[in-house]
Design a protein around this motif. Sequence first.
Motif, PDB file in Angstrom:
ATOM      1  N   SER A 145      -0.579   2.957  -4.066  1.00 39.04           N
ATOM      2  CA  SER A 145      -0.735   1.558  -3.685  1.00 39.04           C
ATOM      3  C   SER A 145      -0.687   0.673  -4.918  1.00 39.04           C
ATOM      4  O   SER A 145      -1.262   1.000  -5.964  1.00 39.04           O
ATOM      5  CB  SER A 145      -2.061   1.352  -2.942  1.00 39.04           C
TER       6      SER A 145
ATOM      7  N   ARG B  67      -8.718   1.429   3.539  1.00 42.62           N
ATOM      8  CA  ARG B  67      -8.943   2.137   2.280  1.00 42.62           C
ATOM      9  C   ARG B  67     -10.398   2.589   2.242  1.00 42.62           C
ATOM     10  O   ARG B  67     -11.316   1.789   2.450  1.00 42.62           O
ATOM     11  CB  ARG B  67      -8.648   1.223   1.089  1.00 42.62           C
TER      12      ARG B  67
ATOM     13  N   GLU C  24      -6.307   5.492   3.600  1.00 41.21           N
ATOM     14  CA  GLU C  24      -6.045   5.984   2.247  1.00 41.21           C
ATOM     15  C   GLU C  24      -7.370   6.219   1.545  1.00 41.21           C
ATOM     16  O   GLU C  24      -8.218   5.325   1.467  1.00 41.21           O
ATOM     17  CB  GLU C  24      -5.213   4.996   1.439  1.00 41.21           C
TER      18      GLU C  24
ATOM     19  N   THR D 107       0.851  -1.178   0.000  1.00 42.66           N
ATOM     20  CA  THR D 107       0.000   0.000   0.000  1.00 42.66           C
ATOM     21  C   THR D 107       0.895   1.238   0.000  1.00 42.66           C
ATOM     22  O   THR D 107       2.100   1.156   0.275  1.00 42.66           O
ATOM     23  CB  THR D 107      -0.896   0.034   1.247  1.00 42.66           C
TER      24      THR D 107
ATOM     25  N   PHE E  35      -5.409  -4.353   1.884  1.00 43.49           N
ATOM     26  CA  PHE E  35      -5.703  -3.491   3.029  1.00 43.49           C
ATOM     27  C   PHE E  35      -6.366  -4.318   4.119  1.00 43.49           C
ATOM     28  O   PHE E  35      -7.071  -5.296   3.835  1.00 43.49           O
ATOM     29  CB  PHE E  35      -6.630  -2.339   2.617  1.00 43.49           C
TER      30      PHE E  35
END
Length: 478
Positions: A267, A167, A202, A4, A273
């Motif tokens: 990423s 994420r 993210e 990531t 994730f």
Amino acid sequence: MPQTLYEKLWTSHAVAELPGGETLLYIDRHLVHEVSSPQAFASLRDAGRRLRRPDTHLAVADHAVPTRVRGGEIEDPLARAQVAELEDNARRFDVPYRPLDGDLQGIVHVIGPEQGYTLPGMTLVCGDSHTTTHGAFGALAFGIGASECGTVMAAQCLKQRRARTLRVDLVGQAHPLVTAKDIALAVIARIGALGASGHAVEYAGPAVEAMSMAARMTLCNMTIEAGGRVGLVAPDEVTFAYLKGRPLAPKGPRWDQAVAYWRGLRSDPDAVFDRVVTMDVSHLAPHVSWGTSPDEAAPITASIPEPATLGEDSARRHAEKALAYMDLRPGTPLTDIPIQRVFIGSCTNGRIEDLRAAAAVARGRRVASGVRAIVVPGSTATKHQAEAEGLDAVFRAAGFEWRHAGCSMCVAMNDDRLAAGERCASTSNRNFEGRQGPGGRTHLMSPAMAAAAAVTGKLTDVRALTAMPATGPVEEMR
């Protein structure tokens, strides 16, 4: 192994793996302000140390500074002492300093990006939780404590524990008046004020890619309100266009080299994730907070919820306490809630785009009777740009107060604070009890929504307001 963005940034700054699962991280940049730095500088003096790399630090007064007037002696004795101490420490330790009366002064999280001090791929820290803002550039940025500030000054490194990864995929296309602030409040309301605790978040997806840098900064800024210390957006052409030509950004061949490196800061397609949350923003309405935690927020089209419907006992108890403090009743439409104060500014929403959005609503209208509204630019450079565009004239003609740059009412400093019982439409980031003044009641929202509240005297759906014609002398200034 696929990585990531967070893992790439972490790995590239890992100096050593330590016992107990901690990592010694190299810190590239450190933003210093007057509230969190005194203890850090004192630790250096007491130990007889100098800064390891003074040029990697940037100091500016922002939290305690007055915004009504600029120049001369600061009236509040605490604020005066804090600013004077920062100036003295910066001089003694050779730290680059942005003076209060200079054109480069402003909120740390606004001037860092504005001046090109914040760059992709870096680690950046500050003694302030909203350092998450800088992750919008693909930087590993997080807030630290005063003692950690001293460690960074002395060693340029910190011991940290790697976070899990979350994420947040934002898909669809939002209504033009549904902003990053609305999306952030919607995300926090969905996952909870501790929903991102222990995670680096993210933000990705088509809705994020379509955002400006100012919008991405707002989104990352609010990450801490969901419990996450790190918020990230992968750098792209929007990022590079924003940074190019900034005073502290790379120049010439170094710029090309930097961009070539920055393009790899994303990423990997098959990176895994720990959690993924997906939200479609296509039908999202503007959001406002109704309680005393950022996750107690709802679409402006909704009503105050009944605590009994909120699921877990802790959520119900908190809602009951919040409604008592906010003096609100379940079932009350949000658009029926009157306000007495409006604050447009802060490190969340004090940038030029935010001021433009608020001015577009204020133009041709007047602040409602009984309402006091202030506009506080996030930096002196933003203030000058807004004045060059005539935004200050729009605000003044509409009855808003036009201020100097600083944190202002976001942290209830100097005389920028609510009186007990006053209700405020605020573009800041926190609505805890007493955040904007003891007994003050805060409703978080976007700049456009705050401007709409100012001119109507109550919480208002800006989408409906902008469908109405604006009249008055300001309209002639277009």
